[in-house]
Each structure stands twice: as C-alpha cells, then as structure tokens.
Motif scaffolding. Structure first.
Motif, PDB file in Angstrom:
ATOM      1  N   UNK A   1     -44.102  -1.917   7.166  1.00  0.00           N
ATOM      2  CA  UNK A   1     -44.560  -3.172   7.774  1.00  0.00           C
ATOM      3  C   UNK A   1     -45.657  -2.897   8.796  1.00  0.00           C
ATOM      4  N   UNK A   2     -45.446  -1.896   9.631  1.00  0.00           N
ATOM      5  CA  UNK A   2     -46.446  -1.557  10.643  1.00  0.00           C
ATOM      6  C   UNK A   2     -47.769  -1.140  10.003  1.00  0.00           C
ATOM      7  N   UNK A   3     -47.704  -0.354   8.940  1.00  0.00           N
ATOM      8  CA  UNK A   3     -48.930   0.072   8.259  1.00  0.00           C
ATOM      9  C   UNK A   3     -49.656  -1.124   7.654  1.00  0.00           C
ATOM     10  N   UNK A   4     -48.913  -2.062   7.097  1.00  0.00           N
ATOM     11  CA  UNK A   4     -49.534  -3.255   6.517  1.00  0.00           C
ATOM     12  C   UNK A   4     -50.247  -4.059   7.596  1.00  0.00           C
ATOM     13  N   UNK A   5     -49.581  -4.271   8.731  1.00  0.00           N
ATOM     14  CA  UNK A   5     -50.199  -5.009   9.828  1.00  0.00           C
ATOM     15  C   UNK A   5     -51.403  -4.256  10.388  1.00  0.00           C
ATOM     16  N   UNK A   6     -51.250  -2.948  10.577  1.00  0.00           N
ATOM     17  CA  UNK A   6     -52.333  -2.138  11.131  1.00  0.00           C
ATOM     18  C   UNK A   6     -53.553  -2.156  10.221  1.00  0.00           C
ATOM     19  N   UNK A   7     -53.342  -1.951   8.923  1.00  0.00           N
ATOM     20  CA  UNK A   7     -54.464  -1.926   7.976  1.00  0.00           C
ATOM     21  C   UNK A   7     -55.157  -3.284   7.896  1.00  0.00           C
ATOM     22  N   UNK A   8     -54.392  -4.360   8.020  1.00  0.00           N
ATOM     23  CA  UNK A   8     -54.995  -5.693   7.983  1.00  0.00           C
ATOM     24  C   UNK A   8     -55.866  -5.923   9.212  1.00  0.00           C
TER      25      UNK A   8
END
Length: 209
Positions: free
Chosen positions: A141-148
């Motif tokens: 989840x954190x990677x998805x938010x960070x990449x976005x």
C-alpha cells in the motif's frame, strides 16, 4: 480493501480456485462477522459452511490454521484491488486508492468485511504469521501511494513534496479513519474524514504552487 469475499486464489492445498475454497472463506467471514475473533471457533465456522463439515476438517486442522489462510486471502484482495484500472492523472489515481480504503457509500456487507479484517489484524502482536503478512501488505500500500505521488511530482501535477513522507502520513490517516469507523459502526466518520482529507490533499499537493 475489497468487498465481501469473492475468492480469487488457489485452494487450501495450492490447487486451482474452486467452489469449496470459496465457500470455506465465506464461512470464516460469516463466523467472524457474527462472533468476533476471540469467540470464533471451528464449530461456528463449520456451522456456517454449506457443504460437508468433514470436508472443512479435511482441509484445516483448527482455528488458527484456517484464520491464517483467511487473513492471507484478505491481504491479497487488498494488495490486488488498490488500482484496478489505468489512470492518465496521478490525482485521479490517488483518489481511487482512497476510495478503495474509504468507500463513499459503504453498505452493511462492506462494513462487516472491514470489521473482519481489523478483527484478525488486531491479533498481529500475538501471531508471527499475521505480523509478517501485515508488514508485506502495508509495504504494498505504501509503495502504491508513494509511486502515485512521485508520478504527480515528476509530471508537475503535484507540488514538490517528499513522496515517502506524504504517503506514510496518508496511509496512517486512511487506516485510522477506517478503524474508527468499523469499531464504532459509524459511516459518518468515513464521510466526514474523506471530505476533510480531500481538501487537505488539494491544499498540500495541488494549490501551493
């Protein structure tokens, strides 16, 4: 965080998904929704299982084993449902991720599903398997938010913020809001905080140019 269980994974023995596995997961979900984690027993799960009880005990030896599998299933659903379509705009994608965790219209079944998720998640300090699964899911989840957010910064859609720090704060806020809403069975908590959160994102990511 998806809706109520609709199995899309291998069966208990690692074979292809089948009706039996789906019904087992649904039985666990119903038992947890009715009884809560501490009071849920294999007998209660078996009473919710619509097929042969012997079949359930053939696949699972006890409560911990079946709940471990169920929690893995919940986490897999969350990991695979964060971004279900392609977006041309990073802000639209960010709002889509928020919608998956904090749905604008949450019916009784969606609320019960989230209650089951947090019931099992709360046992992580006492269960190493849960703890490791949560670490992995949280990282996804954190990677998805960070990449976005990185995408928005790189394209100039967002202001120059620290993506990792913004993602961490957003993630903690989302889970805090949902935990409160499910514990109190108060959908207004979701609605109020979604509006406030979107206003905050507009101020911090879009307006301060």
């Amino acid at each position: 965080m998806g809706d109520s269980p609709k199995l899309n994974r291998s069966g208990p023995s690692g074979d292809e998904p089948d009706d039996t596995t789906e019904e087992i997961m649904r039985a666990v979900y119903r038992a947890l929704s009715k009884n809560g984690y501490p009071e849920t027993t294999m007998s209660q799960i078996a009473s919710e299982f619509e097929k042969s009880k012997a079949l359930l005990y053939y696949h699972y030896d006890g409560k911990e084993e079946i709940l471990n599998d169920f929690f893995g299933y919940l986490c897999e659903r969350l990991e695979t449902s964060l971004v279900e379509e392609e977006y041309d705009d990073p802000y639209d994608q960010l709002l889509a991720v928020i919608e998956r965790v904090l749905p604008a219209e949450m019916d009784d079944e969606q609320l019960e599903f989230r209650q089951a998720f947090f019931e099992v998640r709360s046992q992580a300090p006492h269960n190493r398997s849960y703890h490791e699964r949560i670490q992995h899911t949280d990282q996804v989840v954190l990677e998805t938010l960070t990449e976005t957010i990185e995408w928005g910064v790189e394209t100039g859609r967002f202001v120059d913020v620290n993506p990792e720090r913004e993602a961490e704060l957003l993630f903690s806020t989302l889970y805090g809001v949902m935990e409160r809403a499910t514990a109190l069975e108060d959908r207004d908590i979701v609605n109020r905080n979604r509006e406030a959160l979107q206003q905050q994102l507009e101020r911090t990511l879009l307006e301060s140019r």
